[in-house]
Motif scaffolding. Structure first.
Motif, PDB file in Angstrom:
ATOM      1  N   ALA A   1      -3.941  19.484   6.206  1.00  0.00           N
ATOM      2  CA  ALA A   1      -5.301  19.026   5.926  1.00  0.00           C
ATOM      3  C   ALA A   1      -5.282  17.803   5.019  1.00  0.00           C
ATOM      4  O   ALA A   1      -4.643  17.801   3.970  1.00  0.00           O
ATOM      5  N   GLY A   2      -5.993  16.753   5.429  1.00  0.00           N
ATOM      6  CA  GLY A   2      -6.147  15.558   4.617  1.00  0.00           C
ATOM      7  C   GLY A   2      -4.964  14.610   4.608  1.00  0.00           C
ATOM      8  O   GLY A   2      -5.044  13.527   4.013  1.00  0.00           O
ATOM      9  N   VAL A   3      -3.869  14.977   5.274  1.00  0.00           N
ATOM     10  CA  VAL A   3      -2.665  14.145   5.192  1.00  0.00           C
ATOM     11  C   VAL A   3      -2.849  12.835   5.952  1.00  0.00           C
ATOM     12  O   VAL A   3      -2.485  11.763   5.456  1.00  0.00           O
ATOM     13  N   ASP A   4      -3.424  12.894   7.139  1.00  0.00           N
ATOM     14  CA  ASP A   4      -3.620  11.665   7.914  1.00  0.00           C
ATOM     15  C   ASP A   4      -4.474  10.664   7.143  1.00  0.00           C
ATOM     16  O   ASP A   4      -4.169   9.464   7.109  1.00  0.00           O
ATOM     17  N   LYS A   5      -5.545  11.133   6.520  1.00  0.00           N
ATOM     18  CA  LYS A   5      -6.413  10.242   5.751  1.00  0.00           C
ATOM     19  C   LYS A   5      -5.669   9.633   4.574  1.00  0.00           C
ATOM     20  O   LYS A   5      -5.802   8.441   4.280  1.00  0.00           O
ATOM     21  N   ALA A   6      -4.846  10.436   3.884  1.00  0.00           N
ATOM     22  CA  ALA A   6      -4.115   9.944   2.716  1.00  0.00           C
ATOM     23  C   ALA A   6      -3.092   8.875   3.083  1.00  0.00           C
ATOM     24  O   ALA A   6      -2.748   8.023   2.253  1.00  0.00           O
ATOM     25  N   LEU A   7      -2.613   8.896   4.329  1.00  0.00           N
ATOM     26  CA  LEU A   7      -1.592   7.942   4.763  1.00  0.00           C
ATOM     27  C   LEU A   7      -2.157   6.743   5.513  1.00  0.00           C
ATOM     28  O   LEU A   7      -1.397   5.855   5.920  1.00  0.00           O
ATOM     29  N   THR A   8      -3.451   6.692   5.673  1.00  0.00           N
ATOM     30  CA  THR A   8      -4.061   5.580   6.404  1.00  0.00           C
ATOM     31  C   THR A   8      -3.686   4.243   5.765  1.00  0.00           C
ATOM     32  O   THR A   8      -3.878   4.041   4.555  1.00  0.00           O
TER      33      THR A   8
ATOM     34  N   THR B   1      -3.166   8.406  -4.437  1.00  0.00           N
ATOM     35  CA  THR B   1      -2.513   9.642  -4.846  1.00  0.00           C
ATOM     36  C   THR B   1      -3.054  10.791  -4.000  1.00  0.00           C
ATOM     37  O   THR B   1      -4.231  10.832  -3.665  1.00  0.00           O
ATOM     38  N   ALA B   2      -2.176  11.710  -3.655  1.00  0.00           N
ATOM     39  CA  ALA B   2      -2.545  12.813  -2.769  1.00  0.00           C
ATOM     40  C   ALA B   2      -1.979  14.114  -3.323  1.00  0.00           C
ATOM     41  O   ALA B   2      -0.794  14.199  -3.639  1.00  0.00           O
ATOM     42  N   SER B   3      -2.843  15.105  -3.426  1.00  0.00           N
ATOM     43  CA  SER B   3      -2.429  16.427  -3.908  1.00  0.00           C
ATOM     44  C   SER B   3      -3.485  17.431  -3.474  1.00  0.00           C
ATOM     45  O   SER B   3      -4.526  17.073  -2.891  1.00  0.00           O
ATOM     46  N   LEU B   4      -3.246  18.686  -3.770  1.00  0.00           N
ATOM     47  CA  LEU B   4      -4.230  19.721  -3.443  1.00  0.00           C
ATOM     48  C   LEU B   4      -5.574  19.428  -4.102  1.00  0.00           C
ATOM     49  O   LEU B   4      -6.633  19.669  -3.520  1.00  0.00           O
ATOM     50  N   SER B   5      -5.538  18.896  -5.327  1.00  0.00           N
ATOM     51  CA  SER B   5      -6.791  18.627  -6.041  1.00  0.00           C
ATOM     52  C   SER B   5      -7.615  17.526  -5.387  1.00  0.00           C
ATOM     53  O   SER B   5      -8.823  17.444  -5.601  1.00  0.00           O
ATOM     54  N   SER B   6      -6.979  16.680  -4.573  1.00  0.00           N
ATOM     55  CA  SER B   6      -7.708  15.624  -3.860  1.00  0.00           C
ATOM     56  C   SER B   6      -7.949  15.986  -2.399  1.00  0.00           C
ATOM     57  O   SER B   6      -8.342  15.143  -1.600  1.00  0.00           O
ATOM     58  N   GLY B   7      -7.700  17.252  -2.055  1.00  0.00           N
ATOM     59  CA  GLY B   7      -7.996  17.719  -0.697  1.00  0.00           C
ATOM     60  C   GLY B   7      -6.878  17.527   0.295  1.00  0.00           C
ATOM     61  O   GLY B   7      -7.095  17.662   1.504  1.00  0.00           O
TER      62      GLY B   7
ATOM     63  N   ARG C   1       0.875  -1.184   0.000  1.00  0.00           N
ATOM     64  CA  ARG C   1       0.000   0.000   0.000  1.00  0.00           C
ATOM     65  C   ARG C   1       0.906   1.227   0.000  1.00  0.00           C
ATOM     66  O   ARG C   1       1.662   1.449   0.957  1.00  0.00           O
ATOM     67  N   ILE C   2       0.839   1.995  -1.087  1.00  0.00           N
ATOM     68  CA  ILE C   2       1.775   3.098  -1.297  1.00  0.00           C
ATOM     69  C   ILE C   2       0.996   4.380  -1.552  1.00  0.00           C
ATOM     70  O   ILE C   2       0.085   4.411  -2.379  1.00  0.00           O
ATOM     71  N   THR C   3       1.362   5.432  -0.841  1.00  0.00           N
ATOM     72  CA  THR C   3       0.787   6.748  -1.082  1.00  0.00           C
ATOM     73  C   THR C   3       1.804   7.602  -1.822  1.00  0.00           C
ATOM     74  O   THR C   3       2.944   7.754  -1.376  1.00  0.00           O
ATOM     75  N   VAL C   4       1.384   8.152  -2.949  1.00  0.00           N
ATOM     76  CA  VAL C   4       2.228   9.055  -3.745  1.00  0.00           C
ATOM     77  C   VAL C   4       1.744  10.475  -3.498  1.00  0.00           C
ATOM     78  O   VAL C   4       0.582  10.804  -3.780  1.00  0.00           O
ATOM     79  N   ILE C   5       2.618  11.295  -2.943  1.00  0.00           N
ATOM     80  CA  ILE C   5       2.284  12.690  -2.645  1.00  0.00           C
ATOM     81  C   ILE C   5       2.765  13.560  -3.800  1.00  0.00           C
ATOM     82  O   ILE C   5       3.967  13.722  -4.016  1.00  0.00           O
ATOM     83  N   GLY C   6       1.807  14.108  -4.569  1.00  0.00           N
ATOM     84  CA  GLY C   6       2.139  14.907  -5.737  1.00  0.00           C
ATOM     85  C   GLY C   6       1.701  14.202  -7.011  1.00  0.00           C
ATOM     86  O   GLY C   6       1.949  13.000  -7.175  1.00  0.00           O
ATOM     87  N   THR C   7       1.031  14.935  -7.898  1.00  0.00           N
ATOM     88  CA  THR C   7       0.491  14.310  -9.109  1.00  0.00           C
ATOM     89  C   THR C   7       0.932  15.057 -10.370  1.00  0.00           C
ATOM     90  O   THR C   7       0.222  15.103 -11.363  1.00  0.00           O
ATOM     91  N   GLY C   8       2.129  15.628 -10.339  1.00  0.00           N
ATOM     92  CA  GLY C   8       2.664  16.312 -11.507  1.00  0.00           C
ATOM     93  C   GLY C   8       3.328  15.341 -12.465  1.00  0.00           C
ATOM     94  O   GLY C   8       2.936  14.170 -12.577  1.00  0.00           O
ATOM     95  N   LEU C   9       4.367  15.816 -13.147  1.00  0.00           N
ATOM     96  CA  LEU C   9       5.048  15.018 -14.168  1.00  0.00           C
ATOM     97  C   LEU C   9       5.493  13.668 -13.633  1.00  0.00           C
ATOM     98  O   LEU C   9       5.284  12.630 -14.273  1.00  0.00           O
TER      99      LEU C   9
END
Length: 243
Positions: free
Chosen positions: A41-48, A28-34, A2-10
Motif C-alpha cells: 500500500a502506498g509504495v507506487d505513489k512514494a516512488l513516483t 520519505t516513506a513509512s507506515l506513518s505516511s501511509g 529525486r530520492i525516496t527514503v524508505i524508513g524514518t527511524g534513526l
C-alpha cells in the motif's frame, strides 16, 4: 536528484535531512505516511518520479519472522521500483552479515541482499558495522543491577551520522552493483566497549567476560569487523561518548 527514503527511524530521518541539505528532492516513506511495504500500500505513489530509492527499513522482530518480512518487503519494493522506472536501489545492511548464519535476523538480511542483486534495477549495498547508539541497548540484554556480562566479540562500531554520510554519497553516485563496507576507526572487543561505556556514564558495575552472554555470543572470530577495503569513518567512540 529525486530520492525516496524508505524508513524514518534513526538512519532514515537523518538521511532525509542530509540529502535535502545537499539540494536533492527527498520523499520519505513509512507506515506513518501511509506506505506499507508488507502489503504494498502506498509504495507506487512514494516512488513516483524517483531516480533513487534508499531502503533503511527494519524488521519489527529479530527472530525467524524477519525472513518473511525482508522477502516480502524487498519483493514489493523491487516490483514498484521497476514500474516507476527507478534507476538505483540502495539497501543498508550489516558488515559480515553472511558470516553469522546462526542468527535468524542475519540470514534474513542476506536474503534481502540476494533479492536486491537478482532484481531488475542497478543497486548498491552499504554494509555498516554496529552503531554507537546501539552499544548501550546491546549491553542491557545481558545486564542486571550488579554486573554487565559480555563476550569478547571483536567489533568496529560506527556513529550513525557517519553511516548517513556514506549512504548519501552512495545514493547520489552511480550504482555500485556491489557492496561497500563502512566502519568506525577503532576496533574493540565488546567487553572493552562495555567498560568504556560504563566509565563514561559513571556506572560502577563491573563488566564480566562471558562468551555465552547476549546476541553476539553467536558470532565467531572477527566476522563482524571490516576488511581492508572498507571505508573508515572519522568519529571515535570515546569522543562520541564524551559528547
Amino acid at each position: 536528484m529525486r530520492i525516496t527514503v524508505i524508513g524514518t527511524g534513526l538512519i532514515g530521518s537523518q538521511l532525509a535531512t542530509e540529502l535535502t541539505a545537499r539540494g536533492h528532492q527527498v520523499t520519505t516513506a513509512s507506515l506513518s505516511s501511509g506506505v506499507d511495504l508488507l502489503t504494498g500500500a502506498g509504495v507506487d505513489k512514494a516512488l513516483t518520479d524517483a531516480d533513487t530509492v534508499v531502503n533503511v527499513t527494519n524488521s519489527p522482530t529479530f527472530d525467524a519472522r524477519s525472513v518473511d518480512f525482508f522477502r516480502t518487503t524487498m519483493g514489493n519494493l523491487l516490483a514498484a521500483g521497476e514500474r516507476a522506472g527507478v534507476r538505483h536501489q540502495v539497501v543498508l545492511s550489516i558488515v559480515g552479515v553472511d558470516q553469522v548464519t546462526e542468527l535468524d535476523y542475519y540470514r534474513a538480511k542476506v536474503l534481502q541482499e540476494q533479492l536486491l542483486r537478482g532484481g531488475p534495477t542497478p543497486y548498491s549495498i552499504v554494509r555498516a558495522t554496529q552503531f554507537f547508539e546501539f552499544m548501550e541497548p546491546t549491553m542491557s540484554w545481558s545486564s542486571d543491577e550488579t554486573a554487565v556480562r559480555l563476550p569478547a566479540t571483536p567489533l568496529q562500531p560506527i556513529a550513525s551520522a557517519d553511516v548517513v554520510t556514506a549512504l548519501a554519497d552512495v545514493a547520489t553516485a552511480a550504482p555500485l552493483d556491489g557492496i561497500l563496507d563502512v566502519a568506525g576507526p577503532d576496533r574493540f572487543t565488546l567487553d572493552e566497549i562495555g567498560r568504556l561505556t560504563l566509565a563514561a556514564r559513571g556506572d560502577r558495575r563491573p563488566v564480566l567476560l562471558d562468551d555465552q552472554a547476549g546476541l553476539f555470543a553467536a558470532v565467531r572470530g572477527d566476522a563482524l569487523t571490516p576488511g581492508p577495503d572498507a571505508r573508515l569513518a572519522s568519529t571515535h567512540y570515546r569522543d562520541w561518548l564524551d559528547r
